[in-house]
Write a protein that holds these residues in place. Structure first.
Motif, PDB file in Angstrom:
ATOM      1  N   VAL A 144       0.691  -1.228   0.051  1.00  0.00           N
ATOM      2  CA  VAL A 144       0.028  -0.167  -0.016  1.00  0.00           C
ATOM      3  C   VAL A 144       0.848   1.190   0.110  1.00  0.00           C
ATOM      4  O   VAL A 144       0.622   2.275  -0.566  1.00  0.00           O
ATOM      5  N   LYS A 145       2.009   1.186   0.594  1.00  0.00           N
ATOM      6  CA  LYS A 145       2.908   2.446   0.729  1.00  0.00           C
ATOM      7  C   LYS A 145       3.631   2.659  -0.527  1.00  0.00           C
ATOM      8  O   LYS A 145       3.781   3.666  -0.869  1.00  0.00           O
ATOM      9  N   HIS A 146       3.697   1.586  -1.432  1.00  0.00           N
ATOM     10  CA  HIS A 146       4.358   1.702  -2.562  1.00  0.00           C
ATOM     11  C   HIS A 146       3.357   2.263  -3.676  1.00  0.00           C
ATOM     12  O   HIS A 146       3.624   3.079  -4.295  1.00  0.00           O
ATOM     13  N   GLU A 147       1.990   1.562  -3.648  1.00  0.00           N
ATOM     14  CA  GLU A 147       1.350   2.337  -4.473  1.00  0.00           C
ATOM     15  C   GLU A 147       0.812   3.575  -4.259  1.00  0.00           C
ATOM     16  O   GLU A 147       0.396   4.439  -5.097  1.00  0.00           O
ATOM     17  N   PHE A 148       0.834   3.960  -3.113  1.00  0.00           N
ATOM     18  CA  PHE A 148       0.422   5.349  -2.669  1.00  0.00           C
ATOM     19  C   PHE A 148       1.544   6.311  -3.528  1.00  0.00           C
ATOM     20  O   PHE A 148       0.972   7.302  -3.761  1.00  0.00           O
TER      21      PHE A 148
END
Length: 211
Positions: A144-148
């Protein structure tokens, strides 16, 4: 006096009294489940959102510093000169007027899910497990923090994967978050910096990564 700029991907709030710049995104959720799994309860939805917001905040928040430069000593904003502003990130769960539609799916333990962000139609696709650390092959990160990162206009940096080519410039920087690692890079806030530097007349910001 606060300064606000609204964009289609996020809203920017410059708050001089708190020496903070906040990037606020509004997510409208669509909750789905794989065959055979129970539907999402409200408490599960709430817990997932809170976890995602926390993972993103811990990774991205309070690591970038904006240093204000006032270019005219007669500028009414001269009090901002050489002040440091922390960059923070906030995800809001909304039902209307969203920046992004986040499709979150409960998946089975063996299901292969392709998490992604489609900037053109402002849609995010995530599995419910994406708030947890993922260790697969050479990938060791919370998805999720990569996709953010894609929602603030940062491209993938991991080169060839599944036959597709992405940004080749930083392909060897494997510790970087937008590659297959977990470390931030100063280049990740280029889009934000461009927008912030147009918000206050006569004031620009230098930026650096405070690890």
């Amino acid at each position: 006096m606060n300064y606000i700029k609204k964009t289609d991907a996020y809203d920017i709030y410059i708050e001089p009294s708190r020496k903070t710049i906040v990037i606020r995104q509004k997510w409208k959720y669509i909750w789905s489940v794989a065959s055979g799994l129970p539907n999402w309860s409200y408490l599960e939805k709430k817990a997932w959102h809170q976890k995602a917001d926390n993972v993103i905040w811990l990774q991205w928040g309070s690591h970038f510093v904006f240093w204000a430069l006032v270019h005219d000593e007669n500028n009414s904003n001269v009090s901002l000169h050489k002040k440091e502003f922390n960059l923070e990130f906030d995800i809001q769960w909304v039902t209307t007027d969203q920046h992004w539609t986040a499709n979150v799916k409960k998946i089975g333990a063996s299901e292969d899910f392709g998490s992604k962000v489609n900037p053109s139609d402002k849609k995010i696709y995530l599995a419910h497990t994406d708030v947890k650390r993922r260790i697969v092959s050479n990938i060791n990160q919370n998805t999720v923090k990569h996709e953010f990162g894609h929602t603030i206009a940062v491209n993938d940096e991991y080169g060839k994967l599944n036959g597709n080519y992405y940004d080749p410039i930083y392909v060897n920087d494997t510790k970087a978050l937008m590659n297959v690692g977990n470390e931030l890079r100063a280049r990740y806030i280029r889009d934000i910096k461009i927008k912030v530097n147009k918000m206050i007349p006569g004031v620009t910001f230098a930026t650096f990564l405070d690890k």
